[in-house]
Design an enzyme around this catalytic site. Structure first.
Site, PDB file in Angstrom:
ATOM      1  CD  GLU A   9       7.829   2.482  -7.128  1.00 13.06           C
ATOM      2  OE1 GLU A   9       8.231   2.375  -8.290  1.00 13.06           O
ATOM      3  OE2 GLU A   9       7.571   1.498  -6.406  1.00 13.06           O
ATOM      4  CG  ASP A  54      -5.634  -7.674   3.087  1.00 13.74           C
ATOM      5  OD1 ASP A  54      -6.671  -8.284   2.752  1.00 13.74           O
ATOM      6  OD2 ASP A  54      -5.630  -6.466   3.394  1.00 13.74           O
ATOM      7  CB  ALA A  58      -8.066  -2.575  -2.630  1.00 16.36           C
ATOM      8  CG  ASP A  76      -1.914  -2.755   2.946  1.00 16.25           C
ATOM      9  OD1 ASP A  76      -1.150  -2.839   3.941  1.00 16.25           O
ATOM     10  OD2 ASP A  76      -3.124  -2.544   3.050  1.00 16.25           O
TER      11      ASP A  76
END
Length: 186
Positions: A9, A54, A58, A76
């Protein structure tokens, strides 16, 4: 023709770590707005048995979609673990996965089983950063950071930002409880 590819995306915007670096800490109401969206994404992942492992600024992207601003996207899933998955046979004692600045105590210990409550801890650490512009613990040494997540008490974020109300303070501190059973369970 058999060529492997994947589609991603296109997201206009920036990651939350860049937002804080460029503009400073965010107002509490805006942080709550973003947290609600991220919690929804985590609820969906956890319902499918996936632990992100995680969660960090970020990996949360602030975008604009269909004329709506401040749409948070959790990205991620490269370290994702299925909830019923055991430690990999090749994993060594003392190894860990994740980002030490936002890592839960059980991830930092490198041998405890990790479940969705580890993501909740990390989300609390991200919220702390968004509200204060500082991570809950700092060190140039990774081992000191891991030990801090396991042993040190978090300075309440309201001590660093007077705009944070006690209710929000208590929510973040509960998310970051050292023992998973003391955190929100979902």
């Amino acid at each position: 023709d058999g060529t492997f590819y994947y589609v991603m995306e296109l997201l206009p915007g920036m990651a939350l770590d860049d937002v804080v670096k460029n503009f400073g800490s965010l107002p509490p109401a805006r942080v709550v707005h973003l947290l609600i969206q991220i919690c929804s994404a985590l609820r969906e992942a956890h319902a499918m048995g996936l632990i992100h492992r995680d969660i960090k600024p970020a990996n949360i992207f602030l975008s604009q979609r269909g004329g709506v601003y401040d749409v948070a996207k959790l990205l991620d899933f490269g370290l994702v673990k299925e909830g019923n998955e055991r430690a990999e046979p090749g994993a060594k004692y003392g190894s860990f996965s994740g980002t030490p600045l936002y890592m839960s105590p059980e991830q930092a210990s490198a041998y405890d089983e990790v479940d969705g409550r580890a993501d909740i801890y990390s989300l609390g650490a991200v919220a702390y950063y968004l509200l204060t512009g500082e991570t809950p613990f700092t060190s140039r040494n990774v081992l000191e950071l891991l030990a801090a997540h396991q042993n040190m008490e978090v300075v309440p974020p309201s001590q660093l930002n007077a705009e944070i109300l006690i209710d929000l303070d208590q929510i973040l501190l509960k998310c970051m409880a050292k023992q998973p059973e003391l955190r929100y369970q979902s």
